[in-house]
Design an enzyme around this catalytic site. Sequence first.
Site, PDB file in Angstrom:
ATOM      1  CG  HIS A 225      -8.540  -5.306   7.104  1.00 57.16           C
ATOM      2  ND1 HIS A 225      -8.486  -5.177   8.462  1.00 57.16           N
ATOM      3  CD2 HIS A 225      -7.920  -4.216   6.601  1.00 57.16           C
ATOM      4  CE1 HIS A 225      -7.874  -4.044   8.753  1.00 57.16           C
ATOM      5  NE2 HIS A 225      -7.514  -3.440   7.646  1.00 57.16           N
TER       6      HIS A 225
ATOM      7  CG  HIS B 149      -1.915   1.011   1.360  1.00 60.33           C
ATOM      8  ND1 HIS B 149      -2.876   1.002   2.352  1.00 60.33           N
ATOM      9  CD2 HIS B 149      -2.169   2.104   0.605  1.00 60.33           C
ATOM     10  CE1 HIS B 149      -3.666   2.052   2.189  1.00 60.33           C
ATOM     11  NE2 HIS B 149      -3.255   2.745   1.150  1.00 60.33           N
TER      12      HIS B 149
HETATM   13  N1  PXP Z   1      -6.421  -5.900   2.127  1.00 60.02           N
HETATM   14  C1  PXP Z   1      -6.498  -4.558   2.198  1.00 60.02           C
HETATM   15  C2  PXP Z   1      -7.292  -3.840   1.163  1.00 60.02           C
HETATM   16  C3  PXP Z   1      -5.832  -3.846   3.209  1.00 60.02           C
HETATM   17  O1  PXP Z   1      -5.910  -2.511   3.252  1.00 60.02           O
HETATM   18  C4  PXP Z   1      -5.056  -4.569   4.145  1.00 60.02           C
HETATM   19  C5  PXP Z   1      -4.302  -3.829   5.209  1.00 60.02           C
HETATM   20  O2  PXP Z   1      -3.312  -3.065   4.632  1.00 60.02           O
HETATM   21  C6  PXP Z   1      -4.988  -5.965   4.018  1.00 60.02           C
HETATM   22  C7  PXP Z   1      -5.696  -6.605   3.015  1.00 60.02           C
HETATM   23  C8  PXP Z   1      -4.191  -6.799   4.961  1.00 60.02           C
HETATM   24  O3  PXP Z   1      -4.771  -6.719   6.217  1.00 60.02           O
HETATM   25  P1  PXP Z   1      -4.034  -7.369   7.479  1.00 60.02           P
HETATM   26  O4  PXP Z   1      -2.742  -6.631   7.646  1.00 60.02           O
HETATM   27  O5  PXP Z   1      -4.991  -7.128   8.587  1.00 60.02           O
HETATM   28  O6  PXP Z   1      -3.823  -8.810   7.153  1.00 60.02           O
END
Ligand code: PXP
Length: 250
Positions: free
Chosen positions: A200, A52
């Site tokens: 997430h 990101h």
């Molecule tokens: N998917 C998206 C769109 C996200 O923004 C994030 C966090 O940056 C993740 C997946 C990964 O989430 P986690 O770090 O909680 O596994």
Amino acid sequence: MSALHLGVNIDHVATLRQARYATMPESKNAEPDPLAIASICERAGAHGITAHLRADRRHMIDRDIERLRESVITKLNLEIGNTPEIVDITLRIVPDEVCLVPEKREEITTEGGLDLIAHRKELTPTVKRLQAAGVRVSMFIDPVREQIDAAAELGAEIVELHTGKLANAFTEKFKRFELDRLRDAAVRAANLNLQVNAGHGINYTNIAQIHKIPHLTELNIGHSIVARSVFVGFEIAVREMLRLMENYRG
Ligand code: PXP
């Protein structure tokens, strides 16, 4: 049904580096290098690398994304907020996929899904520009019928369903409620010919719940894998997650 794919979100490798080296990005001492971790993830069997690029550059910096673009051999999925600066950088780098996410400066991590209905007007040209550059477009949304329909109307190829509420549900009743929402959302998205991803808050325990969601193609997982890697190293952390993703019935 083909195997469930894993995209490893390596933002927090950069978070660790920035904790010490944010003001010295050119230092030869700057570590750990997200690029080295990306290649370990790929060697361990990850199907893609996710990062990101935030407006405040709190973890990944532009140079990381440029270097990842050059070296990732599986697939680079770039998460971005829909702002002119970040979209321009994205169009220069041309990742394989882009996941459009909401972004607020104050939040620690992405909190809710992107509201496609509220932002339809600004999203329409961005989706077109990305797709014209050959990028597949994903939208990170809450598992809500109207948002899925809006993703299809906007012409997205992929939806990433926000699993954060399920991940944080600790009573059976709440778990069932969130799982039902995710299941219905996945069915609706698949019926609209959207690729269905999820992400997430997914960890080595709640992954068992994720298996109950149909039509999934890919999971994007970051925090739990990075946290596990502190104990066992990145390669084993990725392999352990891949093992827990086996035998997904779809
Ligand atoms: N998917 C998206 C769109 C996200 O923004 C994030 C966090 O940056 C993740 C997946 C990964 O989430 P986690 O770090 O909680 O596994």
